[in-house]
Scaffold this motif. Structure first.
Motif, PDB file in Angstrom:
ATOM      1  N   PRO A   1     -45.306   7.436  14.117  1.00 58.87           N
ATOM      2  CA  PRO A   1     -43.594   7.438  13.816  1.00 58.87           C
ATOM      3  C   PRO A   1     -43.212   6.157  14.583  1.00 58.87           C
ATOM      4  CG  PRO A   1     -44.376   9.577  14.797  1.00 58.87           C
ATOM      5  CD  PRO A   1     -45.571   8.754  14.745  1.00 58.87           C
ATOM      6  N   THR A   2     -43.646   5.720  15.729  1.00 56.08           N
ATOM      7  CA  THR A   2     -43.177   4.358  16.174  1.00 56.08           C
ATOM      8  C   THR A   2     -43.344   3.276  15.146  1.00 56.08           C
ATOM      9  OG1 THR A   2     -43.482   5.125  18.389  1.00 56.08           O
ATOM     10  CG2 THR A   2     -43.697   2.933  18.026  1.00 56.08           C
ATOM     11  N   LYS A   3     -44.302   3.205  14.770  1.00 55.11           N
ATOM     12  CA  LYS A   3     -44.856   1.851  13.712  1.00 55.11           C
ATOM     13  C   LYS A   3     -43.952   2.316  12.287  1.00 55.11           C
ATOM     14  CE  LYS A   3     -49.302   2.502  13.436  1.00 55.11           C
ATOM     15  NZ  LYS A   3     -50.693   2.230  13.278  1.00 55.11           N
ATOM     16  N   GLU A   4     -43.554   3.522  11.960  1.00 60.31           N
ATOM     17  CA  GLU A   4     -42.840   3.721  10.809  1.00 60.31           C
ATOM     18  C   GLU A   4     -41.538   3.306  11.192  1.00 60.31           C
ATOM     19  OE1 GLU A   4     -40.834   7.572   8.602  1.00 60.31           O
ATOM     20  OE2 GLU A   4     -42.504   7.816   9.995  1.00 60.31           O
ATOM     21  N   LEU A   5     -40.904   3.599  12.497  1.00 60.00           N
ATOM     22  CA  LEU A   5     -39.654   3.151  12.837  1.00 60.00           C
ATOM     23  C   LEU A   5     -39.369   1.901  13.196  1.00 60.00           C
ATOM     24  CD1 LEU A   5     -38.598   6.426  14.650  1.00 60.00           C
ATOM     25  CD2 LEU A   5     -38.108   6.108  12.545  1.00 60.00           C
ATOM     26  N   LEU A   6     -40.307   1.213  13.781  1.00 59.73           N
ATOM     27  CA  LEU A   6     -40.264  -0.333  13.996  1.00 59.73           C
ATOM     28  C   LEU A   6     -40.667  -0.962  12.822  1.00 59.73           C
ATOM     29  CD1 LEU A   6     -41.396  -0.382  17.612  1.00 59.73           C
ATOM     30  CD2 LEU A   6     -39.151  -0.400  16.789  1.00 59.73           C
ATOM     31  N   GLN A   7     -41.317  -0.670  11.868  1.00 56.87           N
ATOM     32  CA  GLN A   7     -41.950  -1.190  10.845  1.00 56.87           C
ATOM     33  C   GLN A   7     -42.772  -2.190  11.085  1.00 56.87           C
ATOM     34  OE1 GLN A   7     -38.278  -2.360   8.446  1.00 56.87           O
ATOM     35  NE2 GLN A   7     -39.225  -0.977   6.674  1.00 56.87           N
ATOM     36  N   CYS A   8     -44.035  -1.905  11.925  1.00 50.74           N
ATOM     37  CA  CYS A   8     -45.021  -2.750  12.473  1.00 50.74           C
ATOM     38  C   CYS A   8     -46.395  -2.505  12.460  1.00 50.74           C
ATOM     39  CB  CYS A   8     -44.414  -3.450  14.124  1.00 50.74           C
ATOM     40  SG  CYS A   8     -44.820  -2.032  15.045  1.00 50.74           S
ATOM     41  N   GLU A   9     -47.151  -3.014  13.140  1.00 52.92           N
ATOM     42  CA  GLU A   9     -48.677  -2.489  13.157  1.00 52.92           C
ATOM     43  C   GLU A   9     -48.825  -2.460  14.700  1.00 52.92           C
ATOM     44  OE1 GLU A   9     -50.166  -1.212  10.614  1.00 52.92           O
ATOM     45  OE2 GLU A   9     -48.730  -1.860   9.211  1.00 52.92           O
ATOM     46  N   ASP A  10     -50.170  -1.919  14.780  1.00 55.44           N
ATOM     47  CA  ASP A  10     -50.769  -1.882  16.349  1.00 55.44           C
ATOM     48  C   ASP A  10     -50.520  -3.135  16.924  1.00 55.44           C
ATOM     49  OD1 ASP A  10     -51.320   0.791  15.761  1.00 55.44           O
ATOM     50  OD2 ASP A  10     -53.528   0.563  15.898  1.00 55.44           O
ATOM     51  N   ASP A  11     -50.830  -4.312  16.364  1.00 56.38           N
ATOM     52  CA  ASP A  11     -51.045  -5.675  17.251  1.00 56.38           C
ATOM     53  C   ASP A  11     -49.686  -6.158  17.605  1.00 56.38           C
ATOM     54  OD1 ASP A  11     -50.090  -6.291  14.518  1.00 56.38           O
ATOM     55  OD2 ASP A  11     -51.772  -7.684  14.206  1.00 56.38           O
ATOM     56  N   GLU A  12     -48.463  -5.289  17.255  1.00 55.72           N
ATOM     57  CA  GLU A  12     -47.051  -5.861  17.584  1.00 55.72           C
ATOM     58  C   GLU A  12     -46.334  -4.930  18.516  1.00 55.72           C
ATOM     59  OE1 GLU A  12     -45.078  -7.480  13.744  1.00 55.72           O
ATOM     60  OE2 GLU A  12     -46.266  -5.879  13.328  1.00 55.72           O
ATOM     61  N   LEU A  13     -47.290  -3.931  18.972  1.00 55.54           N
ATOM     62  CA  LEU A  13     -46.611  -2.759  19.741  1.00 55.54           C
ATOM     63  C   LEU A  13     -46.916  -3.302  21.325  1.00 55.54           C
ATOM     64  CD1 LEU A  13     -47.786   0.522  18.270  1.00 55.54           C
ATOM     65  CD2 LEU A  13     -45.455  -0.407  18.114  1.00 55.54           C
ATOM     66  N   VAL A  14     -46.148  -2.752  22.176  1.00 56.35           N
ATOM     67  CA  VAL A  14     -46.093  -3.097  23.562  1.00 56.35           C
ATOM     68  C   VAL A  14     -46.053  -1.804  24.382  1.00 56.35           C
ATOM     69  CG1 VAL A  14     -45.082  -4.481  25.653  1.00 56.35           C
ATOM     70  CG2 VAL A  14     -44.898  -5.075  23.419  1.00 56.35           C
ATOM     71  N   MET A  15     -46.838  -1.568  25.271  1.00 57.47           N
ATOM     72  CA  MET A  15     -46.931  -0.186  26.172  1.00 57.47           C
ATOM     73  C   MET A  15     -45.724  -0.310  26.940  1.00 57.47           C
ATOM     74  SD  MET A  15     -49.725   0.646  29.061  1.00 57.47           S
ATOM     75  CE  MET A  15     -49.518   1.665  30.523  1.00 57.47           C
ATOM     76  N   GLU A  16     -44.900   0.799  27.160  1.00 59.44           N
ATOM     77  CA  GLU A  16     -43.681   0.869  27.815  1.00 59.44           C
ATOM     78  C   GLU A  16     -43.970   2.033  28.980  1.00 59.44           C
ATOM     79  OE1 GLU A  16     -40.499  -1.652  25.400  1.00 59.44           O
ATOM     80  OE2 GLU A  16     -40.205   0.485  26.034  1.00 59.44           O
ATOM     81  N   LEU A  17     -42.798   3.046  28.879  1.00 62.48           N
ATOM     82  CA  LEU A  17     -42.810   4.122  29.720  1.00 62.48           C
ATOM     83  C   LEU A  17     -43.479   5.538  29.326  1.00 62.48           C
ATOM     84  CD1 LEU A  17     -38.781   3.366  30.659  1.00 62.48           C
ATOM     85  CD2 LEU A  17     -40.975   2.524  31.962  1.00 62.48           C
ATOM     86  N   PHE A  18     -43.626   6.023  30.340  1.00 62.80           N
ATOM     87  CA  PHE A  18     -44.185   7.626  30.107  1.00 62.80           C
ATOM     88  C   PHE A  18     -43.762   8.460  31.114  1.00 62.80           C
ATOM     89  CE2 PHE A  18     -47.650  10.698  28.324  1.00 62.80           C
ATOM     90  CZ  PHE A  18     -46.855  11.156  27.829  1.00 62.80           C
ATOM     91  N   ASN A  19     -42.861   9.339  31.284  1.00 65.07           N
ATOM     92  CA  ASN A  19     -42.356  10.145  32.415  1.00 65.07           C
ATOM     93  C   ASN A  19     -42.326  11.489  31.999  1.00 65.07           C
ATOM     94  OD1 ASN A  19     -42.059   7.608  34.014  1.00 65.07           O
ATOM     95  ND2 ASN A  19     -40.139   7.369  32.741  1.00 65.07           N
ATOM     96  N   LEU A  20     -41.931  12.278  32.848  1.00 66.05           N
ATOM     97  CA  LEU A  20     -41.742  14.022  32.679  1.00 66.05           C
ATOM     98  C   LEU A  20     -40.337  14.277  33.121  1.00 66.05           C
ATOM     99  CD1 LEU A  20     -42.961  16.735  31.888  1.00 66.05           C
ATOM    100  CD2 LEU A  20     -43.904  16.976  34.096  1.00 66.05           C
ATOM    101  N   LEU A  21     -39.656  15.059  32.227  1.00 74.11           N
ATOM    102  CA  LEU A  21     -38.500  15.502  32.733  1.00 74.11           C
ATOM    103  C   LEU A  21     -38.698  17.128  32.928  1.00 74.11           C
ATOM    104  CD1 LEU A  21     -36.310  13.697  30.334  1.00 74.11           C
ATOM    105  CD2 LEU A  21     -36.882  12.799  32.712  1.00 74.11           C
ATOM    106  N   VAL A  22     -38.131  17.527  34.035  1.00 73.80           N
ATOM    107  CA  VAL A  22     -38.480  18.826  34.365  1.00 73.80           C
ATOM    108  C   VAL A  22     -37.075  19.585  34.711  1.00 73.80           C
ATOM    109  CG1 VAL A  22     -40.771  18.313  35.365  1.00 73.80           C
ATOM    110  CG2 VAL A  22     -38.753  18.339  36.910  1.00 73.80           C
ATOM    111  N   ARG A  23     -37.395  20.982  34.993  1.00 72.14           N
ATOM    112  CA  ARG A  23     -36.189  21.813  35.434  1.00 72.14           C
ATOM    113  C   ARG A  23     -35.528  21.238  36.832  1.00 72.14           C
ATOM    114  NH1 ARG A  23     -36.492  25.490  39.045  1.00 72.14           N
ATOM    115  NH2 ARG A  23     -38.655  25.487  38.968  1.00 72.14           N
ATOM    116  N   PRO A  24     -34.531  20.967  36.870  1.00 69.89           N
ATOM    117  CA  PRO A  24     -33.921  20.548  38.211  1.00 69.89           C
ATOM    118  C   PRO A  24     -33.814  21.705  39.357  1.00 69.89           C
ATOM    119  CG  PRO A  24     -32.063  20.971  36.688  1.00 69.89           C
ATOM    120  CD  PRO A  24     -33.272  21.078  36.040  1.00 69.89           C
ATOM    121  N   ASP A  25     -34.035  21.334  40.422  1.00 71.00           N
ATOM    122  CA  ASP A  25     -33.674  22.541  41.539  1.00 71.00           C
ATOM    123  C   ASP A  25     -32.673  22.953  41.586  1.00 71.00           C
ATOM    124  OD1 ASP A  25     -36.503  22.480  43.204  1.00 71.00           O
ATOM    125  OD2 ASP A  25     -36.084  20.225  42.676  1.00 71.00           O
ATOM    126  N   HIS A  26     -31.518  22.482  40.911  1.00 73.44           N
ATOM    127  CA  HIS A  26     -30.001  23.115  40.900  1.00 73.44           C
ATOM    128  C   HIS A  26     -29.509  22.448  39.456  1.00 73.44           C
ATOM    129  CE1 HIS A  26     -28.344  19.429  42.629  1.00 73.44           C
ATOM    130  NE2 HIS A  26     -29.181  19.518  43.472  1.00 73.44           N
TER     131      HIS A  26
END
Length: 294
Positions: free
Chosen positions: A101-126
């Motif tokens: 889907p990323t390549k579809e939305l950016l209209q590009c191929e693998d050799d134009e992609l850049v690694m970026e962020l990967f995090n986890l959002l969780v239930r807060p303690d309050h």
């Protein structure tokens, strides 16, 4: 490259939800892994966390203190080589389910992609809410400054992948294409019920791709389980436009240590190329600072 309905919807509304991107088995495997990671973080055994009540980086945590002492709402660095289950998270990030889907939305191929962020959002303690914001445009920006920045191509995709039912992302559709209205500028930062606001409804396995400069906020219920993987992928043309948004999270300190050895052969070359382009971005960028305060 032909423009897809998904791309047209993203450009019109500022977000698009792709339903059932993961199988039931994949969802359960990721839930199990995220539960381990969250338990570790809540015990103070992982320093790179999003701490309450702070909304944006840096999440300054004094050395020798418990990083989770005041509670957390997110865990950073899912592909860090010291992270529990990092091989599973790495395989997920570079999987076809997210990259195609990323390549579809950016209209590009693998050799134009850049690694970026990967995090986890969780239930807060309050219970915890984020103020209305655009990720890389200050709330102090004038209408002219907003329009100038919004007229620049995004050169990335940003996404939330839900592992449980999730309606915590609140957006104003179409606001990525215009300056804020007088009502939006004068509203309380945590205003509930702005004109046209929408709670994005997600089921387990759904992924929402959204323009990170859409006017949006989050509202998180401490009594409702939440495990939503949150990431982004860049395009090589993003360069300085993306450098601050990405590097403010500290990736340059460890990205060269990521382990791709267990990735399927079909994904390994893609991953190595994306990392190489991120390292090059970091090399060319100096002190990028932070996008927002608070």
């Amino acid at each position: 490259m032909a423009r897809s309905p998904n791309l047209e919807a993203l450009e019109r509304d500022g977000f698009i939800v792709i339903r059932s991107a993961l199988t039931t088995e994949q969802i359960q495997e990721l839930r199990d892994a995220c539960q381990k990671v969250t338990a570790m973080a809540r015990k103070g055994e992982w320093s790179n966390v999003r701490t309450l009540p702070k909304q944006f980086p840096p999440w300054n945590i004094p050395k020798g203190t418990n990083p989770a002492a005041e509670g957390i709402w997110g865990v950073q660095g899912m592909m860090h080589p010291s992270m529990l289950e990092h091989e599973l998270f790495t395989a997920t990030y570079f999987s076809d389910a997210l990259i195609n889907p990323t390549k579809e939305l950016l209209q590009c191929e693998d050799d134009e992609l850049v690694m970026e962020l990967f995090n986890l959002l969780v239930r807060p303690d309050h219970n915890f809410e984020l103020r209305w914001h655009r990720d890389d445009i200050s709330e102090k920006a004038t209408p002219e400054e907003e329009l100038q920045r919004l007229g620049t191509p995004a050169w990335h995709t940003q996404w939330n992948l839900a592992l449980y039912d999730d309606e915590s992302l609140i957006v104003i559709p179409g606001s990525h294409r215009r300056a804020r209205t007088d009502t939006e500028r004068q509203a309380d930062p945590y205003e509930n019920g702005l004109p046209d606001e929408l709670h994005v409804q997600m089921s387990p396995g759904d992924v929402v791709f959204y323009n990170n400069n859409i006017l949006h906020r989050g509202a998180y219920n401490s009594e409702k389980e939440r495990m939503t993987l949150h990431g982004s992928v860049g395009h090589v043309k993003g360069e300085s436009v993306r450098a601050r948004n990405v590097l403010q999270h500290g990736l340059r300190d460890w990205v060269d240590q990521c382990d791709f050895s267990k990735l399927p052969t079909s994904s390994r070359g893609r991953a190595e190329g994306m990392r190489r382009r991120l390292i090059e971005l970091a090399r060319k960028s100096g002190d990028v600072g932070y996008s927002l305060d608070g």
